[in-house]
Each structure stands twice: as structure tokens, then as C-alpha cells.
Motif scaffolding. Structure first.
Motif, PDB file in Angstrom:
ATOM      1  N   SER A  14      64.420 -66.711 -40.986  1.00  0.00           N
ATOM      2  CA  SER A  14      63.081 -66.774 -41.582  1.00  0.00           C
ATOM      3  C   SER A  14      62.230 -65.586 -41.159  1.00  0.00           C
ATOM      4  CB  SER A  14      62.364 -68.082 -41.213  1.00  0.00           C
ATOM      5  OG  SER A  14      62.045 -68.090 -39.848  1.00  0.00           O
ATOM      6  N   LYS A  15      61.139 -65.416 -41.901  1.00  0.00           N
ATOM      7  CA  LYS A  15      60.161 -64.401 -41.531  1.00  0.00           C
ATOM      8  C   LYS A  15      59.238 -65.018 -40.491  1.00  0.00           C
ATOM      9  CE  LYS A  15      59.261 -63.995 -45.934  1.00  0.00           C
ATOM     10  NZ  LYS A  15      58.706 -63.679 -47.229  1.00  0.00           N
ATOM     11  N   TYR A  16      58.724 -64.180 -39.598  1.00  0.00           N
ATOM     12  CA  TYR A  16      57.812 -64.697 -38.583  1.00  0.00           C
ATOM     13  C   TYR A  16      56.375 -64.263 -38.851  1.00  0.00           C
ATOM     14  CZ  TYR A  16      55.736 -66.034 -34.200  1.00  0.00           C
ATOM     15  OH  TYR A  16      54.937 -66.606 -33.266  1.00  0.00           O
ATOM     16  N   GLU A  21      58.276 -59.126 -38.924  1.00  0.00           N
ATOM     17  CA  GLU A  21      59.088 -59.737 -37.866  1.00  0.00           C
ATOM     18  C   GLU A  21      59.933 -60.864 -38.461  1.00  0.00           C
ATOM     19  OE1 GLU A  21      57.154 -59.795 -33.593  1.00  0.00           O
ATOM     20  OE2 GLU A  21      55.748 -60.529 -35.112  1.00  0.00           O
ATOM     21  N   VAL A  22      61.144 -61.042 -37.904  1.00  0.00           N
ATOM     22  CA  VAL A  22      62.037 -62.085 -38.391  1.00  0.00           C
ATOM     23  C   VAL A  22      62.537 -62.936 -37.227  1.00  0.00           C
ATOM     24  CG1 VAL A  22      62.799 -60.795 -40.430  1.00  0.00           C
ATOM     25  CG2 VAL A  22      64.052 -60.553 -38.273  1.00  0.00           C
ATOM     26  N   LEU A  23      63.010 -64.132 -37.561  1.00  0.00           N
ATOM     27  CA  LEU A  23      63.626 -65.010 -36.580  1.00  0.00           C
ATOM     28  C   LEU A  23      65.122 -65.065 -36.850  1.00  0.00           C
ATOM     29  CD1 LEU A  23      61.100 -67.992 -36.416  1.00  0.00           C
ATOM     30  CD2 LEU A  23      61.388 -66.128 -34.765  1.00  0.00           C
ATOM     31  N   VAL A  24      65.896 -64.924 -35.780  1.00  0.00           N
ATOM     32  CA  VAL A  24      67.348 -64.929 -35.874  1.00  0.00           C
ATOM     33  C   VAL A  24      67.878 -66.144 -35.126  1.00  0.00           C
ATOM     34  CG1 VAL A  24      69.452 -63.697 -35.206  1.00  0.00           C
ATOM     35  CG2 VAL A  24      67.461 -62.415 -36.021  1.00  0.00           C
ATOM     36  N   LYS A  25      68.709 -66.940 -35.806  1.00  0.00           N
ATOM     37  CA  LYS A  25      69.383 -68.059 -35.139  1.00  0.00           C
ATOM     38  C   LYS A  25      70.645 -67.496 -34.503  1.00  0.00           C
ATOM     39  CE  LYS A  25      71.051 -72.782 -35.878  1.00  0.00           C
ATOM     40  NZ  LYS A  25      71.140 -73.001 -34.502  1.00  0.00           N
TER      41      LYS A  25
END
Length: 175
Positions: A14-16, A21-25
Motif C-alpha cells: 500500500s501507499k503510506y 512512501e510505500v508499505l512493504v509486507k
């Protein structure tokens, strides 16, 4: 850089922020060791493209919040959304004792307490609920569960794994 020279680190989920900025699992048991990365490879089409990191930090349990140099807004972030991240195999932390990465034991011989040499590991099937060694012995394939009760010793120097298989399992394949 080719995918076979890398390991899967995680996926952009997702975007943060509106600044890109992005979120990485992350696909790891130790997310904190990836907090200070300088770059990663992002899978775009059939290519691994290097992306440089301005800042990354843990965000909740196993999410990593990343600010890439090349991603400055939501539109840029949309282009890499749901893409996979990779790092070179050389960046994997070294494992010792009976812990191993699946790719590192390909080609190891498997020695069973009762049956002796039961073959060579050709692959690992981790698509099932229980990961399995795919072992080749002559023209037969054996599937042996990967777990602490079965694996007794990993000898990296000798390229062997000593196992104690459940009674009847090896006979099922070799008879």
C-alpha cells in the motif's frame, strides 16, 4: 541481476503518504535486519530494477515503510504497487546449525538412520502446509517433511543432511 541470484524479500502492499512512501509486507522472521537498507530490486515486468532508498523503517509488526529516491508522489507509487522486492543472495544472513535456506541444500545427500543414503535433494516444495524435501534416488522421487523432529544434522562441509524418518515412510517410496 537475475531473479535466481536473489531472494524474495516482500511485496509492496500500500501507499503510506501522498509523497510516495510505500508499505512493504516482508517475508521474514526478522524484519528488523532490513531497516537500514540502501537499495532493493523491484520486479517490474520481467526485469529486476534497482531502487535506491532514502529512508526505511519498521511500521508495525512486519511492514517496512520505505521512501524511495525515485518515487516522489502517489502516481509514482501507483506504478510499483503490488510489485515484489528482491535482494541479492549474498545479503542473506548466514545460518548455522540445523537452520538452512531451501536454496542452499539443493544437491545435498540425505542420510537416513535406518536406510542410509536415500538420495539427493533436487528441490523443496513449500506450497503445501508442510514443506517437503524433493529427493531423487535413481528413478524414484521421495518426499520427506522438513521439520525439527526429522532433521537431525545439517553438514554444510559434507553437503549432507542426516534424518530420522517416520517408520515406513522411506519404504513407501523405495519398495
Amino acid at each position: 541481476m537475475q531473479k535466481e541470484d536473489c531472494f524474495y524479500l516482500g511485496k509492496i502492499v500500500s501507499k503510506y503518504s501522498f509523497k510516495g512512501e510505500v508499505l512493504v509486507k516482508l517475508d521474514t522472521d526478522d524484519p528488523e535486519i532490513y531497516e537500514n537498507m540502501e537499495s532493493v530490486f523491484i520486479s517490474l515486468g520481467n526485469n529486476l530494477v534497482p531502487f535506491f532508498i532514502l529512508r526505511c523503517r519498521l511500521h508495525k509488526s512486519n511492514l517496512l515503510r520505505i521512501d524511495f529516491e525515485e518515487v516522489k508522489n502517489e502516481s509514482d507509487a501507483d506504478r510499483i504497487m503490488r510489485c515484489d522486492l528482491y535482494l541479492p543472495l549474498t545479503m542473506l544472513p548466514k545460518l548455522t546449525g540445523n537452520k538452512f535456506y531451501y536454496h542452499e541444500v539443493i544437491g545435498f545427500s540425505v542420510l537416513d538412520d535406518v536406510h542410509g543414503d536415500i538420495g539427493v535433494i533436487e528441490g523443496v516444495n513449500d506450497t503445501t502446509s508442510q514443506a517437503l524435501f524433493e529427493i531423487k534416488k535413481g528413478d524414484k522421487q521421495l518426499l520427506i517433511p522438513i521439520n525439527d523432529e526429522i532433521i537431525k544434522k545439517v553438514d554444510r562441509q559434507g553437503k549432507t543432511i542426516s534424518v530420522t524418518t517416520p517408520e515406513g515412510l522411506v519404504d513407501l517410496y523405495l519398495s
